[in-house]
Every structure is written in structure tokens, then in C-alpha cells.
Enzyme design. Structure first.
Site, mmCIF file in Angstrom:
data_model
loop_
_atom_site.group_PDB
_atom_site.id
_atom_site.type_symbol
_atom_site.label_atom_id
_atom_site.label_comp_id
_atom_site.label_asym_id
_atom_site.label_seq_id
_atom_site.Cartn_x
_atom_site.Cartn_y
_atom_site.Cartn_z
ATOM 1 N N LYS A 1 0.845 -1.182 0.000
ATOM 2 C CA LYS A 1 0.000 0.000 0.000
ATOM 3 C C LYS A 1 0.886 1.239 0.000
ATOM 4 O O LYS A 1 1.832 1.347 0.778
ATOM 5 C CB LYS A 1 -0.909 -0.001 1.232
ATOM 6 N N GLU B 1 -18.707 -5.741 11.369
ATOM 7 C CA GLU B 1 -19.612 -4.975 12.214
ATOM 8 C C GLU B 1 -20.595 -5.858 12.969
ATOM 9 O O GLU B 1 -20.904 -5.604 14.142
ATOM 10 C CB GLU B 1 -20.374 -3.951 11.363
ATOM 11 N N ARG C 1 -25.031 -2.283 8.830
ATOM 12 C CA ARG C 1 -24.694 -3.661 8.485
ATOM 13 C C ARG C 1 -24.912 -4.608 9.670
ATOM 14 O O ARG C 1 -24.889 -5.822 9.498
ATOM 15 C CB ARG C 1 -23.236 -3.735 8.025
#
Length: 647
Positions: free
Chosen positions: A288, A377, A405
Site C-alpha cells: 500500500k 460490524e 450492516r
């Protein structure tokens, strides 16, 4: 300032132009694309490190596959800048994430190359599988379906549900696992360790490379040698990894790990994989922030750094002559530590957002009492419920949009059992440039209808601290929701002594006459500006900070209904079912016939822009609130007190 693309990139307006390049030119194009992203984001802002990490993969995908006929689905979409630039949106890129400009995420209405709209993680495999099954049904057997998902997003239950389903469908699906050990913060959990084991096994990688070469030679002699080689490959994986391959166990052909920054090798591999039917997974190891040293070194900071000097790496920050108000998330993080020092039952839980929520402050100070559970979640809520059954007081910190969610878990696992879980909903209301996938529009409405749930919102930092403290008290041992917005508050001197609030009580900000504005949450500070403006015009509206959407301050509402001729409600949340609707219900249930004007987020999708731009668009910035109060005051000036009450 105009960012000039490199020589090759300047000639690419679609993937068809990309396909005209020779394989040798792909390296130069990748360099130009990476530089264009660095130049653009440094000037205009946006997400940064994620797109740099997949430059070569993006080039290879559009070089090999026939997009948009072949369906390419990006997970979350933070990494899709290169995809957008190569698919005809290079010149529009300066408008990225700006009001009325290009979305920061893939969006179906924006381009035919955006096969699926994203913004929440872990949806790519399920969406691509649906597309693959649809193609089978329509007889489009030549169509490819590719899901690009990060190792962070792979930690979510949805990803595994889709993998489990895809393994039995046998559809033409390629999952590309972009493995960089990061989401926004460093990844956690057993899957991360598993992927690390695969990528660091030298013996496995050496034998795998040799076997790959053998497979390429055997492919010239028909299918039988390939079948034999596949059995050898599977046996090798199981033996050398000392465990069965997780993805092979789900009926996926596993390939990799491969270098995600070798664009020519990637193109060759992807071209080979096109001819292999059924579900496949290609494990790409990437970095990244690749190509920008500072972003590689501090990947969390450079996920979305804001504007910066690309040469020095200095991130541009505003300087002020006097102390400024902190971000609400930082007030939450600091207060968590303060509360936890006083109460050893308090725990912290977040799904992969420790820096975004500032729970990382507690994780550093008390690592045994604060948990990053990964992008999960639903699990975060049920895990919190489990903690609560044992007498602990978990603060479950989830962005408002992401809490959607886990709605079933909030209702079934927490509220139904009346467990003491405190939900702190960050990024409530308009989230700004992230747009509709991240706006926290609905939590006041979806929390308000749940039994046992307290629903609250602070107008400032002091109220946030007091609500957090109040939520920990034994007499409030049930579900408790506190919502607050993205960004700064209004109190530079915010660290006030903690005070207990009485559940379901508001406060008088300003006494007035004629018309009253009732606000909940941070947007009440805009109501303050509106009433000050009207006072200068000779009007005297009242202002009440209600603090609680459930339970409402009924005593205060009775007094307001008797004292004023009209009411304006203001919320940074959806109008259907929200705070204003709660006030209307109270008035109707108690026989009051008083005009009410509700201000808030309308029943439509609101696109991206700064918070102030979106408040203005929806009519509840300071000027919009003032206009509504002025209009209501004019309409009801002649109404008598007797006409306000239904007998």
C-alpha cells in the site's frame, strides 16, 4: 493547477487504447499512472495509498480483460483511482470528491466501467458471483467476472459467505486477493496470520514457481496432464503448508502468491487464468502506497492525507492563532481512557477503524481492554453483547453508515436482551466528500424504533463527554446510542468535569416567543447562528437543544407547545422516521394542533460535497434555518393560543 499526464497515459481514453500498447510499454505506463495519481492527490486531495498499491494490477486487468463486457468489481473502491483514470475520466479527475464532481468510489451511474457501486467493504465477491450466475443463465459463457478484494475486506463475514456460495456454483469467477496486510489500519486476526504464512513460506514459493513452469509446458499436451499436475499441486500445497489450503477447501483454484507490482507477469498470469473455468483466486502481494516512500512507511497516515507537498511530503494543515475545537472522534477517544480509568468494567470495541474512531488512544493505553475485531460490524455488536452478559460495559464504536450492516445484531442480540452496550456512532449525518455510501443519515430513525434503546446526540464536546459518562451508570444498564458527526466541534476548552445527565431531558439554549427551533446534535450550533441572525432583525425565536430523540423530554415539549405558535425541528438525519417525526408524533398523541416545519435530510440520495455545501443544499444550514423560522413566524403571527390546542 493542471496535472499533465505522461506520454503514454495522455493517449489513453479507454481500455481499448491501453490494449494497443506492447507488453514492454506497460511498465512505463504504470510509472506514469502512479505519478499522475501522486500529482493529482497532492493538489486536490483524496484517498492515496490504496490506489498506488494496485497500479500494476489495474493496468494488467484492463489490458487483459474486455471491460466493460467483462465485469470488474472493486471492493470498497478506495483503490479505484487508476481504474477511473484509465476508463475515460482522466480529465475529470480534478473534480474527484468535490461537490457536483466525480465520486471517490466506483459508481454505476458515472461510468459503464463501474460494474458495481461500492463504498462499504466485502461486497465484491457476492456481487461478481451474482453477475457470473446471471451470465450463465443468459448463455454468456465467454464473459469474465473479476472481484478485486483486499485482505482487510476479506475478514468480513460477507466475503466468506460469498466464497462458500461461489464454490458450489462453478461459475466463471476470478477473485483477486490484494494482500498488503492493511485496510485503513493494520489488519488483525487469524486470516492475516494465515496469509502471512503463505506469502513467507520460501519452500512453498520455490516449489510453486517450479510447478507453474511445469504446468505451462504440460498444457500443450491436453487436459489429462493438467489434471495430473493439479493433483500434484494440491498435494504440494497441503504438504508444504502443513495444512489444507483454505481457498481450495472452498472449491476455489488457488494461484499465488504473486508479485502484484510486476505488471508484465501479472498480464501473463491473468491471460492464462481466462482459460481456466470455474471459481479461481489469485493471491497478489502488494505494498500500500507503492512508489511514494512516505506512504509505504506510514500507510495509515497516508490512506487519505489531505493536500501535501509531493516533493517534501509535508502535509498541508491549517494554522491558527488561537486554540481550536477538537474533532468529536478525539473527544471520544480521550474520554474513553478517562472513563476506563475510573471504571474497570469499561471496554472498547471497533470494527477495523481504531484510528478513524480514535479508539486507538485506548488501545495504546489499555491494550487488554480495547479490541479491533476486523471489518466485521455484525461480530463487533454480538461480541459486545457477550461482554455485557458478564457485567462489563462495552463501548461499541462504529460509523453510523456501517452500523446499518449490524442492525439485526443490535435488535436481536442487544436490545431484545436489554444488555448494557453503548453504541457510539461516529460520522453521523453528512460524511462530506465520501458521499452517500458513508453518510450517516438513518441512525436516529433506525435506532428510535428499537425497544429499550436510548437515542441521543450531543450538541458539543461537553455534552458528548456527559452522555458517555451517563451511559456507563448502573441505572442506565441497557442499550444506549450516542451519535456525533465527522469533524470538529465548537469548544476549544472541552475537557470539562463529567456530569450525569437525566435521560430524556433537553436544555434551553434561548427563550423566545412566537416560534421555537428544536434541534438535536451538532447541527444545533447552526440553529444558534440562525437565532442570533433573526434577533438582529427584531425577531425572538426560542431554541431548545433536545439531546434525546428517545425518550423525548415530554415536559419540555408540553411547555413549548403551550408557549409557542409554531415549531421548526432541525436534524442532520433523514426526515422519515427521524427526530422531527418523533416530535410530530408527540404533538399528535397529546392533542396539539401546532404548525411544524421539519428540516433535515430529505427522502432522496444526497451526493458528495463538504458538509456545509450539503447542509445548504438540503436547507438546514444557518441561513436555511433562519429562513424557515422567519417563514413560520410570518404564517402564524395571527394564531391565538386557544387555536393551538385541540379540545
Amino acid at each position: 493547477m493542471i496535472v499533465e499526464p505522461g506520454e503514454l497515459l495522455a493517449a489513453i481514453d479507454s481500455p481499448n487504447d491501453l490494449k494497443k500498447l506492447s507488453p514492454d510499454q506497460l511498465v512505463q505506463l504504470s510509472q506514469e499512472l502512479r505519478q499522475f495519481i501522486i500529482d493529482s492527490v497532492s493538489i486536490y486531495g483524496g484517498h492515496f495509498g490504496a490506489s498506488l498499491g494496485v497500479v500494476e494490477l489495474t493496468v494488467a486487468l484492463h489490458y487483459v480483460f474486455n471491460t466493460p463486457y467483462d465485469q470488474l468489481v472493486w471492493d470498497v473502491g478506495h483503490q479505484a483511482y487508476g481504474h477511473k483514470i484509465l476508463t475515460g475520466r482522466r480529465e475529470k479527475f480534478p473534480t474527484n470528491r468535490r461537490y457536483h464532481g466525480m465520486s471517490g468510489f466506483p459508481k454505476r451511474s458515472e461510468s459503464e466501467y463501474d460494474a458495481f457501486g461500492v463504498g462499504h467493504s466485502s461486497t465484491s465477491i457476492g456481487a461478481a458471483l451474482g453477475m457470473a450466475v446471471a451470465s450463465d443463465y443468459k448463455g454468456e459463457f465467454d464473459r469474465q467476472h473479476i472481484a478485486v478484494i483486499g485482505d482487510g475486506a476479506m475478514t468480513a463475514g460477507m466475503a466468506f459467505e460469498a466464497l462458500n456460495h461461489a464454490g458450489v456454483e462453478k461459475s466463471n469467477l476470478l477473485v483477486i486477493l490484494n494482500d498488503n496486510c492493511m485496510s485503513i489500519d493494520p489488519n488483525v486476526g487469524a486470516l492475516k496470520e494465515y496469509l502471512t504464512d503463505i506469502t513467507t513460506s520460501r519452500t512453498y514459493n520455490k516449489v510453486r514457481d517450479e510447478l507453474w513452469n511445469v504446468l505451462g509446458k504440460l498444457s500443450k499436451f491436453g487436459p489429462n496432464p493438467q489434471q495430473i499436475a493439479r493433483k500434484v499441486e494440491q498435494a504440494m500445497k497441503a504438504t508444504l503448508m502443513k495444512q489444507s489450503n483454505l481457498f481450495e477447501a472452498l472449491n476455489f483454484r488457488y494461484f499465488g502468491p504473486v508479485d502484484g507490482h510486476d505488471v508484465q507477469h501479472l498480464a501473463t498470469i491473468l491471460n492464462d487464468l481466462k482459460s481456466i473455468p470455474g471459481p479461481k483466486i489469485l493471491h497478489c502481494v502488494t505494498v500500500k502506497g507503492k512508489g511514494y516512500a512516505l506512504a509505504e512507511k506510514d500507510q495509515t497516515l497516508w490512506h487519505a492525507p489531505g493536500l501535501f507537498d509531493k516533493v517534501t511530503g509535508e502535509i498541508h494543515k491549517k494554522t491558527y492563532d488561537k486554540p481550536q475545537a477538537p474533532k468529536y472522534q478525539d473527544v471520544f477517544g480521550e474520554t474513553m481512557v478517562e472513563l476506563a480509568e475510573q471504571n474497570d468494567k469499561i471496554m472498547g470495541v471497533t470494527p477495523a477503524m481504531p484510528s478513524g474512531s480514535s479508539l486507538n488512544i485506548m488501545m495504546k493505553a489499555m491494550p487488554d481492554r480495547a479490541f479491533d475485531v476486523g471489518i466485521a460490524e455484525q461480530h463487533a455488536v454480538t461480541f459486545s453483547a457477550g461482554l455485557a452478559t458478564q457485567g462489563l460495559v462495552p463501548f461499541c464504536n462504529i460509523y453510523s453508515s456501517f452500523m446499518q450492516r449490524a442492525y439485526d445484531q443490535v435488535l436481536h442480540d442487544v436490545a431484545l436482551q436489554n444488555l448494557h452496550v453503548v453504541f457510539c456512532l461516529d460520522r453521523a449525518g453528512f460524511a462530506g466528500a465520501d458521499g452517500p455510501t458513508h453518510h450517516g443519515c438513518y441512525d436516529l430513525a433506525y435506532m428510535r424504533c428499537i425497544p429499550n434503546m436510548v437515542v441521543s446526540a450531543p450538541m458539543n464536546e461537553e455534552e458528548l463527554r456527559n452522555l458517555m459518562y451517563t451511559a456507563t451508570l448502573p441505572e442506565n444498564a441497557g442499550p444506549f446510542s450516542i451519535r456525533y458527526p465527522r469533524g470538529e466541534g465548537v469548544m476549544p476548552e472541552w475537557r470539562k468535569p463529567l456530569k450525569k445527565l437525566i435521560i430524556g431531558t433537553g436544555r434551553v439554549v434561548r427563550e423566545g416567543e412566537g416560534v421555537a427551533v428544536l434541534s438535536i446534535g451538532h447541527i444545533g450550533n447552526y440553529a444558534v447562528k440562525a437565532t442570533q441572525k433573526l434577533a438582529a432583525e427584531g425577531l425572538n425565536p426560542g431554541h431548545y437543544d433536545m439531546r434525546f430523540c428517545k425518550p423525548l423530554d415530554e415536559e419540555m415539549l408540553h411547555n413549548i407547545a403551550r408557549q409557542y405558535k409554531a415549531i421548526v425541528t432541525v436534524e442532520d438525519g433523514c426526515l422519515p422516521g427521524g427526530f422531527g417525526a418523533a416530535v410530530l408524533e408527540f404533538l399528535a398523541d397529546n392533542g396539539y394542533a401546532i404548525p411544524v416545519r421539519r428540516l433535515g435530510i430529505p427522502d432522496r440520495i444526497v451526493e458528495h460535497g463538504s458538509q456545509d455545501e450539503l447542509y445548504k443544499e438540503c436547507g438546514f444550514d444557518a441561513d436555511g434555518i433562519a429562513a424557515a423560522l422567519r417563514e413560520m413566524a410570518g404564517k402564524v403571527a395571527a394564531i391565538t393560543p386557544a387555536e393551538r390546542v385541540l379540545l
